[in-house]
Design a protein around this motif. Structure first.
Motif, short mmCIF file in Angstrom:
data_model
loop_
_atom_site.label_atom_id
_atom_site.label_comp_id
_atom_site.label_asym_id
_atom_site.label_seq_id
_atom_site.Cartn_x
_atom_site.Cartn_y
_atom_site.Cartn_z
N LEU A 98 91.76 97.52 -37.96
CA LEU A 98 91.29 98.39 -39.04
C LEU A 98 91.93 99.76 -38.88
O LEU A 98 91.69 100.47 -37.89
CB LEU A 98 89.77 98.52 -39.00
CG LEU A 98 89.18 99.33 -40.15
CD1 LEU A 98 89.22 98.54 -41.46
CD2 LEU A 98 87.73 99.75 -39.83
N SER A 99 92.76 100.14 -39.85
CA SER A 99 93.41 101.46 -39.85
C SER A 99 92.56 102.44 -40.64
O SER A 99 92.02 102.11 -41.70
CB SER A 99 94.80 101.36 -40.47
OG SER A 99 95.62 100.48 -39.72
N ASN A 100 92.47 103.69 -40.14
CA ASN A 100 91.59 104.70 -40.73
C ASN A 100 92.36 105.99 -41.03
O ASN A 100 92.98 106.57 -40.15
CB ASN A 100 90.45 105.01 -39.75
CG ASN A 100 89.64 103.77 -39.40
OD1 ASN A 100 89.10 103.11 -40.27
ND2 ASN A 100 89.57 103.46 -38.11
N ILE A 101 92.28 106.41 -42.28
CA ILE A 101 92.99 107.60 -42.75
C ILE A 101 91.98 108.58 -43.36
O ILE A 101 91.08 108.19 -44.10
CB ILE A 101 94.05 107.23 -43.81
CG1 ILE A 101 95.09 106.28 -43.21
CG2 ILE A 101 94.73 108.48 -44.37
CD1 ILE A 101 95.91 106.87 -42.09
N ASN A 102 92.15 109.86 -43.03
CA ASN A 102 91.34 110.91 -43.64
C ASN A 102 91.72 111.02 -45.12
O ASN A 102 92.85 111.37 -45.44
CB ASN A 102 91.60 112.23 -42.93
CG ASN A 102 90.85 113.40 -43.54
OD1 ASN A 102 90.11 113.25 -44.51
ND2 ASN A 102 91.05 114.58 -43.00
N PRO A 103 90.81 110.72 -46.05
CA PRO A 103 91.16 110.73 -47.47
C PRO A 103 91.43 112.13 -48.01
O PRO A 103 92.03 112.27 -49.08
CB PRO A 103 89.93 110.11 -48.14
CG PRO A 103 88.81 110.41 -47.21
CD PRO A 103 89.39 110.35 -45.83
N ASN A 104 91.02 113.16 -47.28
CA ASN A 104 91.22 114.53 -47.77
C ASN A 104 92.66 115.01 -47.62
O ASN A 104 93.15 115.76 -48.46
CB ASN A 104 90.29 115.50 -47.03
CG ASN A 104 88.83 115.25 -47.38
OD1 ASN A 104 88.52 114.71 -48.44
ND2 ASN A 104 87.93 115.64 -46.49
N ASP A 105 93.31 114.60 -46.53
CA ASP A 105 94.67 115.10 -46.32
C ASP A 105 95.65 114.02 -45.88
O ASP A 105 96.82 114.31 -45.62
CB ASP A 105 94.68 116.23 -45.29
CG ASP A 105 94.11 115.82 -43.95
OD1 ASP A 105 93.96 114.60 -43.70
OD2 ASP A 105 93.82 116.72 -43.12
N GLY A 106 95.21 112.76 -45.77
CA GLY A 106 96.11 111.67 -45.42
C GLY A 106 96.46 111.56 -43.96
O GLY A 106 97.30 110.74 -43.57
N THR A 107 95.81 112.36 -43.11
CA THR A 107 96.09 112.28 -41.68
C THR A 107 95.29 111.16 -41.05
O THR A 107 94.33 110.64 -41.62
CB THR A 107 95.75 113.61 -40.98
OG1 THR A 107 94.35 113.88 -41.18
CG2 THR A 107 96.58 114.75 -41.53
N ALA A 108 95.70 110.77 -39.84
CA ALA A 108 95.03 109.70 -39.14
C ALA A 108 93.62 110.11 -38.74
O ALA A 108 93.33 111.28 -38.48
CB ALA A 108 95.82 109.31 -37.89
N GLY A 109 92.72 109.14 -38.69
CA GLY A 109 91.35 109.41 -38.30
C GLY A 109 91.22 109.69 -36.82
O GLY A 109 92.19 109.64 -36.06
N LEU A 110 89.99 109.99 -36.40
CA LEU A 110 89.72 110.23 -34.99
C LEU A 110 90.25 109.07 -34.16
O LEU A 110 90.84 109.26 -33.10
CB LEU A 110 88.21 110.41 -34.77
CG LEU A 110 87.73 110.49 -33.32
CD1 LEU A 110 88.26 111.77 -32.67
CD2 LEU A 110 86.21 110.46 -33.26
N SER A 111 89.99 107.87 -34.62
CA SER A 111 90.61 106.69 -34.03
C SER A 111 91.44 106.04 -35.14
O SER A 111 90.89 105.38 -36.01
CB SER A 111 89.56 105.72 -33.51
OG SER A 111 90.16 104.66 -32.79
N PRO A 112 92.77 106.23 -35.11
CA PRO A 112 93.59 105.75 -36.22
C PRO A 112 93.50 104.25 -36.47
O PRO A 112 93.69 103.79 -37.58
CB PRO A 112 95.01 106.15 -35.79
CG PRO A 112 94.81 107.30 -34.86
CD PRO A 112 93.54 106.99 -34.13
N ILE A 113 93.18 103.49 -35.40
CA ILE A 113 93.04 102.05 -35.55
C ILE A 113 92.11 101.52 -34.49
O ILE A 113 92.04 102.05 -33.37
CB ILE A 113 94.43 101.35 -35.47
CG1 ILE A 113 94.32 99.87 -35.88
CG2 ILE A 113 95.03 101.49 -34.06
CD1 ILE A 113 95.67 99.22 -36.11
N VAL A 114 91.32 100.52 -34.84
CA VAL A 114 90.52 99.76 -33.88
C VAL A 114 90.74 98.28 -34.17
O VAL A 114 91.11 97.91 -35.29
CB VAL A 114 89.02 100.11 -33.96
CG1 VAL A 114 88.75 101.50 -33.42
CG2 VAL A 114 88.49 99.97 -35.39
#
Length: 234
Positions: A98-114
């Motif tokens: 599961l890939s996670n992206i910050n929808p506000n600026d398109g940057t990777a989440g705290l954990s980009p993938i789990v």
């Protein structure tokens, strides 16, 4: 749309047994593995997370848990009604990521993938040694997790496998947490890595049968084989 890891399979790779009589070698937090070519339909069911998330299939090393990112086959993002068919081949172990992206600026989440394979949630695959998800179960099989966002799911360890031949297997991810400053909560820079609700990205997986034409050809081939075998014996 059907995605195959190889463009063709042999008749020998497809069983003539009914689906109800078959089972996956592995289908859960220990990995995904089949002993013959098997097509699984994944269907998006919903999400309850801050991130813009998407799920993909990867090949994983069964010994080390190392994920081959070049093998990635995207399934879908958070699109109602989305589904994807994937044919898994014998001789490989797979995982869901599961890939996670910050929808506000398109940057990777705290954990980009789990990953759905617990062993694969290691520093090598997650990209940093201080990632709060290292060594943790991040997916449940057979449940959609907590019915209330932010409420810990009490027993994720009881939902570690499913049988996609028997019907749709519920699968749900814990996305790994978020930084509160992402969504304008006063710039508090608070991290919430482990709310453990396991309801952040939900979908199902079910084996779908081979096309009728293929099954007919296999049945015909089986009859010819047994007739030839009988004639040789007589």
């Amino acid at each position: 749309m059907q995605v195959r890891f190889l463009l063709a399979t042999t008749a020998a790779a497809v069983s003539l047994l009914p689906l109800s009589a078959q089972a996956a070698t592995l289908f859960g937090t220990g990995g995904i593995e089949f002993d013959q070519a098997t097509t699984v339909r994944f269907t998006f069911q919903g999400s309850s997370n801050f991130y813009a998330s998407s799920v993909s299939v990867y090949i994983v090393n069964p010994t080390s848990g190392f994920v081959d990112t070049t093998s990635r086959v995207p399934l879908f993002g958070e699109s109602p009604g989305a589904f994807q068919d994937v044919t898994f081949l014998p001789g490989f172990r797979y995982t869901l990521g599961l890939s996670n992206i910050n929808p506000n600026d398109g940057t990777a989440g705290l954990s980009p993938i789990v990953f759905s394979t617990t062993q694969s949630n290691n520093a090598t695959n997650l990209g940093r040694s201080d990632n709060p998800n290292i060594g943790l179960q991040r997916a449940v099989f057979g449940s959609f997790g907590s019915t209330t966002e932010g409420t810990p799911f009490p027993n994720p360890g009881s939902f570690t496998s499913g049988n996609p031949f028997a019907g749709p297997v519920l699968i749900s991810f814990e996305d790994g947490g978020f930084d509160a400053s992402f969504n304008g909560l006063g710039g508090l820079n608070v991290t919430v890595p482990n709310d453990r609700d396991f309801n952040d990205f939900r979908f199902t997986a079910q084996v779908i049968p081979a096309p009728p034409l293929l099954m007919g050809l296999l049945a015909l081939g089986a009859r010819v084989f047994f007739r030839q075998r009988k004639s040789v014996r007589t």
